[in-house]
Design a protein around this motif. Structure first.
Motif, PDB file in Angstrom:
ATOM      1  N   ARG A  58       0.566  -0.837   0.284  1.00 42.19           N
ATOM      2  CA  ARG A  58      -0.292   0.212   0.250  1.00 42.19           C
ATOM      3  C   ARG A  58       0.788   1.136   0.529  1.00 42.19           C
ATOM      4  O   ARG A  58       0.604   2.218  -0.502  1.00 42.19           O
ATOM      5  N   GLY A  84       0.229  -2.900   3.417  1.00 44.36           N
ATOM      6  CA  GLY A  84       1.453  -2.633   4.065  1.00 44.36           C
ATOM      7  C   GLY A  84       2.571  -3.529   3.494  1.00 44.36           C
ATOM      8  O   GLY A  84       1.662  -4.663   3.506  1.00 44.36           O
ATOM      9  N   GLY A  85       3.849  -3.592   3.703  1.00 42.20           N
ATOM     10  CA  GLY A  85       4.658  -4.254   2.960  1.00 42.20           C
ATOM     11  C   GLY A  85       5.351  -4.217   1.854  1.00 42.20           C
ATOM     12  O   GLY A  85       4.941  -3.105   1.183  1.00 42.20           O
ATOM     13  N   PHE A 112       0.685  -6.034  17.485  1.00 43.51           N
ATOM     14  CA  PHE A 112       0.798  -6.404  15.914  1.00 43.51           C
ATOM     15  C   PHE A 112       1.866  -7.697  16.048  1.00 43.51           C
ATOM     16  O   PHE A 112       1.213  -8.528  15.065  1.00 43.51           O
ATOM     17  N   GLN A 113       3.007  -7.372  16.695  1.00 40.13           N
ATOM     18  CA  GLN A 113       3.726  -8.683  16.525  1.00 40.13           C
ATOM     19  C   GLN A 113       3.677  -9.927  17.085  1.00 40.13           C
ATOM     20  O   GLN A 113       3.911 -11.189  16.560  1.00 40.13           O
ATOM     21  N   TYR A 116       0.427 -10.956  14.415  1.00 39.28           N
ATOM     22  CA  TYR A 116       1.276 -11.567  12.989  1.00 39.28           C
ATOM     23  C   TYR A 116       1.169 -12.970  13.323  1.00 39.28           C
ATOM     24  O   TYR A 116       0.254 -14.075  12.593  1.00 39.28           O
ATOM     25  N   ASN A 140       7.121  -9.521  10.112  1.00 42.57           N
ATOM     26  CA  ASN A 140       6.532 -10.111   9.542  1.00 42.57           C
ATOM     27  C   ASN A 140       6.968 -11.384   8.424  1.00 42.57           C
ATOM     28  O   ASN A 140       6.131 -11.541   7.354  1.00 42.57           O
ATOM     29  N   ALA A 152       4.096 -11.894   5.506  1.00 38.98           N
ATOM     30  CA  ALA A 152       2.096 -11.820   5.696  1.00 38.98           C
ATOM     31  C   ALA A 152       2.196  -9.586   5.860  1.00 38.98           C
ATOM     32  O   ALA A 152       3.443  -9.458   5.905  1.00 38.98           O
ATOM     33  N   ALA A 153       0.975  -9.528   5.859  1.00 39.42           N
ATOM     34  CA  ALA A 153       0.802  -8.375   5.823  1.00 39.42           C
ATOM     35  C   ALA A 153      -0.346  -8.320   6.292  1.00 39.42           C
ATOM     36  O   ALA A 153      -1.621  -9.352   5.998  1.00 39.42           O
ATOM     37  N   GLN A 154      -1.086  -7.113   7.443  1.00 35.24           N
ATOM     38  CA  GLN A 154      -2.412  -7.273   7.629  1.00 35.24           C
ATOM     39  C   GLN A 154      -2.900  -6.096   7.434  1.00 35.24           C
ATOM     40  O   GLN A 154      -2.355  -5.337   7.458  1.00 35.24           O
ATOM     41  N   ALA A 155      -4.300  -5.703   7.337  1.00 32.74           N
ATOM     42  CA  ALA A 155      -4.970  -4.894   6.771  1.00 32.74           C
ATOM     43  C   ALA A 155      -6.138  -3.845   8.309  1.00 32.74           C
ATOM     44  O   ALA A 155      -6.447  -5.941   7.512  1.00 32.74           O
ATOM     45  N   HIS A 156      -6.818  -3.572   8.515  1.00 31.06           N
ATOM     46  CA  HIS A 156      -7.660  -3.245   9.404  1.00 31.06           C
ATOM     47  C   HIS A 156      -9.113  -2.693   9.018  1.00 31.06           C
ATOM     48  O   HIS A 156      -8.472  -1.723   8.452  1.00 31.06           O
ATOM     49  N   ARG A 157     -10.237  -3.482   8.450  1.00 30.50           N
ATOM     50  CA  ARG A 157     -10.790  -2.722   8.015  1.00 30.50           C
ATOM     51  C   ARG A 157     -12.009  -2.731   8.547  1.00 30.50           C
ATOM     52  O   ARG A 157     -12.953  -3.681   8.364  1.00 30.50           O
TER      53      ARG A 157
END
Lengths: 258, 96
Positions: A58, A84-85, A112-113, A116, A140, A152-157
Motif C-alpha cells: 500500500r 502495507g509490506g 502487532f507482533q 502476525y 512479518n 505476511a501483511a495485515q490491514a484493518h477494515r
C-alpha cells in the motif's frame, strides 16, 4: 468486544479457479468488509493466479520498486494491494498465497507482533508436518533453515482484520530481479544468494507438488480450527469485479504513491 | 532528493522531497511498513511539507506526531525513523 478464539467461529474455505490480479486485490477489500459487517463467516481464501503480477504494498513507491519497462517486456501486470509490506513477484504456480478474513476480536489485545504470529501459527504447524522446521521472524516473515519462506501483511477494515501471506514455492529469481528493484541487502533477506537461479524453499524442502502442499495446509487448518467448504457469493463477486475495474485497475490507484 | 532508512527492528522508510526557499516541498513518504489508517500517509506528507530544511530530527518528529490522526497505528515505522530518512534525503541533496 470480547476476545474470541479460533473455535468460536465457523470458518469457511474459498478456493476457486484462477482469477486476475486486480480481482484478487478487490476480493481482499470486499471480503474483509463483509466479515467485518457480519455478513460473511470468517474465511480462509486460497488464491490461484490467472496471470503474472507484481503486487506492491500500500505504501510502496511504484517507481522505486518496479522496473515498468521490464514488467511490460515480460507481460507482467503491476497492481497495488490494500495492506502495507513489500513487493511480491507472482507467476502462476510459483507461490502459495492465502488470505484470512477474521473479526478483530480474534486478535484483540495482541500487539502487532503477536497478532502476525498468532494468525500464522497453523502454517508453522503445517510446515512442520511437511518436514520443514519453520518459525515466525518479526516483524512479518516466516522463515526456515533453508531461508525465508513467506511474508505476511495485515490491514484493518471496519471491524475485521485481513491477514494475507505469500509463500515462495518456486520463484524464477533472475526474472524477479529484472522486474523488482531489490537491493542486495533485501535479497539476502529473502534467503537466497546473488548466484541463486531460483527461490524455491517450499518445493526444495518438501519435494511435493504445489497442490499437495496446499492440500496439507488446508487439512491442518481444518484440524486445528475447523473449516467448512464455502464459495464466493454472487453479490461479492459482482462488487469485487466492479472495484477491480474502477479502482484496482486504475492508474490513479497503482501510482497513488508514485 | 531521496533518502532511505532501515529502522532497526522495523521496515524500510523512504523519503523523496525537494527544497524550495529553504523549506521541504513535494514530500513523499514510502516504504514496506504498515500504517493504519492508510490515509495517515498523506497526513505525514502534509505535516512535513513546509518544514524548515534546517529543522532538527526532533523537531521533524514532533511535527509528524502533531499531524497524525489520534487513532493511528504504526508497525515497522516511527516518527523518529521518518525524520532520519528526511535528513538523509537532505544530506544526499547537499552532496549532489
Amino acid at each position: 468486544m470480547k476476545r474470541t478464539a479460533w473455535h468460536d467461529h465457523d470458518w469457511l474455505l474459498i478456493h476457486t479457479a484462477p482469477q486476475s490480479p486486480t480481482l484478487h486485490m478487490a476480493l481482499d477489500e470486499v471480503l474483509t468488509r463483509e466479515v467485518g459487517a457480519g455478513r460473511r463467516p470468517p474465511t480462509l481464501r486460497i488464491w490461484e493466479w490467472a496471470s503474472p503480477a507484481v503486487v506492491i504494498g500500500r505504501f510502496q513507491s511504484l517507481r522505486n520498486e518496479v522496473d515498468m519497462d521490464a514488467a511490460q517486456r515480460h507481460g507482467i501486470e503491476v497492481v497495488r494491494r490494500i495492506s502495507g509490506g513489500g513487493a511480491m513477484f507472482i507467476e502462476p504456480g510459483n507461490t502459495i498465497t492465502y488470505s484470512i478474513y477474521a473479526p478483530l476480536s480474534l486478535i484483540k489485545d495482541l500487539s502487532f507482533q503477536q497478532a502476525y504470529a498468532f494468525m500464522d501459527a497453523w502454517v508453522i504447524e503445517a510446515l512442520g508436518e511437511l518436514g520443514i522446521k519453520a518459525w515466525y521472524q518479526p516483524l512479518n516473515d516466516i522463515t526456515s533453515e533453508g531461508g525465508k519462506i513467506a511474508g505476511a501483511a495485515q490491514a484493518h477494515r471496519g471491524g475485521a482484520v485481513l491477514h494475507h501471506v505469500t509463500m515462495a514455492y518456486d520463484i524464477d529469481a533472475a526474472k524477479m530481479l529484472e522486474v523488482l528493484r531489490i537491493g542486495r541487502e533485501k535479497l539476502s533477506d529473502k534467503g537466497t544468494t546473488s548466484a541463486a537461479k531460483r527461490v524455491d524453499p517450499l518445493r526444495s524442502q518438501t519435494g511435493l507438488p504445489r497442490e499437495a502442499v496446499i492440500e496439507r495446509m488446508v487439512a491442518t487448518f481444518r484440524r486445528l480450527h475447523g473449516l467448512g467448504d464455502g464459495a464466493l457469493r454472487m453479490d461479492e463477486l459482482t462488487q469485487a469485479g466492479t472495484l477491480a475495474q474502477s479502482r484496482f485497475g486504475s492508474r490513479e490507484w497503482t501510482a497513488d504513491v508514485a | 532528493m531521496h533518502g532511505e532508512y532501515k529502522m532497526p527492528g522495523g521496515k524500510l522508510v523512504v523519503i523523496d522531497l525537494t527544497v524550495r526557499e529553504g523549506r521541504l516541498a513535494d514530500v513523499q513518504l514510502s516504504g514496506d511498513f504498515f500504517l493504519e489508517p492508510d490515509s495517515a500517509l498523506e497526513a505525514i506528507n502534509r505535516a512535513l511539507e513546509g518544514q524548515p530544511a534546517l529543522a532538527g530530527e526532533a523537531a521533524l518528529a514532533t511535527a509528524i506526531k502533531q499531524g497524525l490522526p489520534p487513532d493511528v497505528m504504526m508497525y515497522g515505522l516511527s516518527p523518529e525513523a521518518i525524520a532520519v530518512a528526511v535528513h538523509r534525503a537532505l544530506q544526499a541533496g547537499h552532496a549532489a
